[in-house]
Design an enzyme around this catalytic site. Sequence first.
Site, PDB file in Angstrom:
ATOM      1  N   LYS A 205      -0.499  -0.733   1.499  1.00 29.97           N
ATOM      2  CA  LYS A 205      -1.054   0.590   1.781  1.00 29.97           C
ATOM      3  C   LYS A 205      -0.397   1.638   0.879  1.00 29.97           C
ATOM      4  CE  LYS A 205      -1.513   3.941   5.521  1.00 29.97           C
ATOM      5  NZ  LYS A 205      -1.346   4.227   6.937  1.00 29.97           N
ATOM      6  N   GLU A 211       9.552  -5.133  -1.128  1.00 28.52           N
ATOM      7  CA  GLU A 211       9.328  -6.579  -1.148  1.00 28.52           C
ATOM      8  C   GLU A 211       8.036  -6.925  -1.894  1.00 28.52           C
ATOM      9  OE1 GLU A 211      10.038  -4.705   1.520  1.00 28.52           O
ATOM     10  OE2 GLU A 211      11.081  -5.856   3.076  1.00 28.52           O
ATOM     11  N   GLY A 265      -0.941   0.375   9.074  1.00 29.48           N
ATOM     12  CA  GLY A 265      -0.776  -0.965   8.499  1.00 29.48           C
ATOM     13  C   GLY A 265      -1.100  -2.061   9.502  1.00 29.48           C
ATOM     14  N   ARG A 266      -0.606  -1.914  10.723  1.00 26.20           N
ATOM     15  CA  ARG A 266      -0.811  -2.982  11.720  1.00 26.20           C
ATOM     16  C   ARG A 266      -2.198  -2.936  12.340  1.00 26.20           C
ATOM     17  NH1 ARG A 266       2.954   0.718  12.764  1.00 26.20           N
ATOM     18  NH2 ARG A 266       2.805   2.075  14.603  1.00 26.20           N
ATOM     19  N   HIS A 382       7.351 -28.104  25.433  1.00 21.48           N
ATOM     20  CA  HIS A 382       8.454 -29.047  25.236  1.00 21.48           C
ATOM     21  C   HIS A 382       9.670 -28.357  24.642  1.00 21.48           C
ATOM     22  CE1 HIS A 382       5.895 -32.413  26.388  1.00 21.48           C
ATOM     23  NE2 HIS A 382       4.935 -31.672  25.839  1.00 21.48           N
ATOM     24  N   LYS A 508      15.495   0.398   5.325  1.00 30.15           N
ATOM     25  CA  LYS A 508      14.962   0.446   3.949  1.00 30.15           C
ATOM     26  C   LYS A 508      15.872   1.279   3.061  1.00 30.15           C
ATOM     27  CE  LYS A 508       9.979   0.359   4.980  1.00 30.15           C
ATOM     28  NZ  LYS A 508       8.732   1.112   4.910  1.00 30.15           N
TER      29      LYS A 508
HETATM   30  O1  F6P Z   1       7.972  -1.174   6.954  1.00 33.96           O
HETATM   31  C1  F6P Z   1       6.947  -1.168   7.883  1.00 33.96           C
HETATM   32  C2  F6P Z   1       5.624  -1.043   7.213  1.00 33.96           C
HETATM   33  O2  F6P Z   1       5.408   0.247   6.790  1.00 33.96           O
HETATM   34  C3  F6P Z   1       4.500  -1.510   8.115  1.00 33.96           C
HETATM   35  O3  F6P Z   1       4.100  -0.550   9.009  1.00 33.96           O
HETATM   36  C4  F6P Z   1       3.470  -1.905   7.118  1.00 33.96           C
HETATM   37  O4  F6P Z   1       2.480  -2.705   7.694  1.00 33.96           O
HETATM   38  C5  F6P Z   1       4.322  -2.622   6.111  1.00 33.96           C
HETATM   39  O5  F6P Z   1       5.516  -1.893   6.078  1.00 33.96           O
HETATM   40  C6  F6P Z   1       3.751  -2.762   4.736  1.00 33.96           C
HETATM   41  O6  F6P Z   1       3.492  -1.511   4.151  1.00 33.96           O
HETATM   42  P1  F6P Z   1       2.583  -1.383   2.883  1.00 33.96           P
HETATM   43  O7  F6P Z   1       1.236  -1.909   3.209  1.00 33.96           O
HETATM   44  O8  F6P Z   1       2.577   0.075   2.547  1.00 33.96           O
HETATM   45  O9  F6P Z   1       3.202  -2.196   1.770  1.00 33.96           O
END
Ligand code: F6P
Length: 546
Positions: A205, A211, A265-266, A382, A508
Amino acid sequence: MDLTQTDAWRALETHATEFDRLDLRELFANDPARVDQMTRACGDLTIDWSKHLVTPAIVNGLIALAEEAGLAGTIAAMMRGDRINTTEDRAVLHTALRAPRGTTVMEAGEDVVAGVHDVLDGMAALSGRVRNGDWLGVTGLEIETVVNIGIGGSDLGPVMAYEALAAFRHPRLRCRFVSNVDGSDLVAALHDLDPATTLFVIASKTFTTQETLANARSARTWLTGALGHDAVAKHFVAVSTNADEVAAFGIDPDNMFGFWDWVGGRYSIDSAIGLSLMIAIGAPGFRDMLAGFRAVDEHFASAPLAENVPALLGLIEVWYRTFCGLQSRAILPYSRYLHRFPAYLQQLDMESNGKRTRVGGEPVTYETGPVIWGEPGTNGQHSFHQLLHQGTTVIPADFVVFGTPDHRDVELDGIEAHHDLLVANCLAQSEALAFGKTAEEVAATEPNPLLVSHRTFPGNRPSTTIMAPALTPSLLGQLVALYEHQVFTQGVIWGLNSFDQWGVELGKHLAAAIIPELTANEAPALAHDPSTNALIDRYRSMRGRP
Ligand code: F6P
């Protein structure tokens, strides 16, 4: 408003003093209509919440609380585009992502639905070309593998749905999902791929997530090392709200699929973030999934609270968490294809409602979001079900089960019988959890008195059972929407902003400071706490750094 000062809140506190005495055997025995009254259809889902530790009076009390909180009005405010994400000054319009073409939802003076369908059409065009073999890599070969690089909502939704809808995937194409900055994630995804037949979807987003950008850069190096720099245009597409950063990365803006800041995002699986999924299952399948979401949206927006299934399930969780002090909730899909569903719901629920500050800035004075966890059945039986049955803590569970096996198109002698075994186990677990086995019942058949207490099951371990005909795209949409709206309901009662996530920021920020301290050629001056300083030193020495 402070809900804790309302009569509805106080009434529930009073009910909660009787919580330990609620007995499911009694509740069922005293009310033959209980199952009928506590089972409802929501789209194609049939949801039975009769095995919960609630009475009609408690449910009515929860509905009264929801009325005090103005739940119905807040649902309407969300869906019409009010800026209910106040800390980020944003609308919350994931429901507009599945609004039918031709309808109108206004945001900042503009109808967003037309834009949503433009992007869906663009995604459909790209996914059609990839699926038909018309999108060719730089050497003229068809795409065989789509690698989605993203994290959090830019990974969990697509991968969960890709796994869930395995029966609907294109036979020639496969997707892989890289999220972790641990290099082994990317290495494992790429190790047997041919760059010439690989398409990367960089899903972020913000397009600033550390990462994702680290993985995307390494993927680009892998690709260009084999095929040259010009290959990027044919082998990278982006999904983002940040066109500038996408262009700065080197992806052609024509190959970017946009979405909007009003999609969290979620809550983004229905947006362009679902591109890899659409490539896998095709645009018609993706649209079926959106229709499934929409069916539950319509129910949530229009059903009276007493019949509003997502609202009622959300309220029952409020009952357990806030009034009864239960801490967690297990998600137990009896479907291997839903193996990423618990992880998906962890972000949906815990990133939304894992909060201690109310919208107005004041601290909450009650418990909020539960710990969400789970695994598919029957495997969990299990391992951790022992604790669910006989542990000292009560953990409500959600069972999800289907009438039709996921492997329906696969022929293998004897495989048909597995589904009956699977379903029998699911039903047996909720029955055992709810009704247990008393000491007297055990003693009737157990000759060794020492074992009687060990073999006794307390029961009164609550659960929801969600039963549906088959795991289809539409059904998956319905299931996800059911949970989205439960989470929303809880956030409204708790007075939270369920759509920000400030709690991820500090880590972060600190990681950004620690990276150069780990990598510096000279021993850095460290100013963290003594533990963190020592850990940095230890790591540096493991890496042979001074
Ligand atoms: O760090 C949390 C977050 O902002 C989430 O809410 C989001 O889904 C994820 O990181 C990834 O963010 P992006 O789509 O901006 O890379």
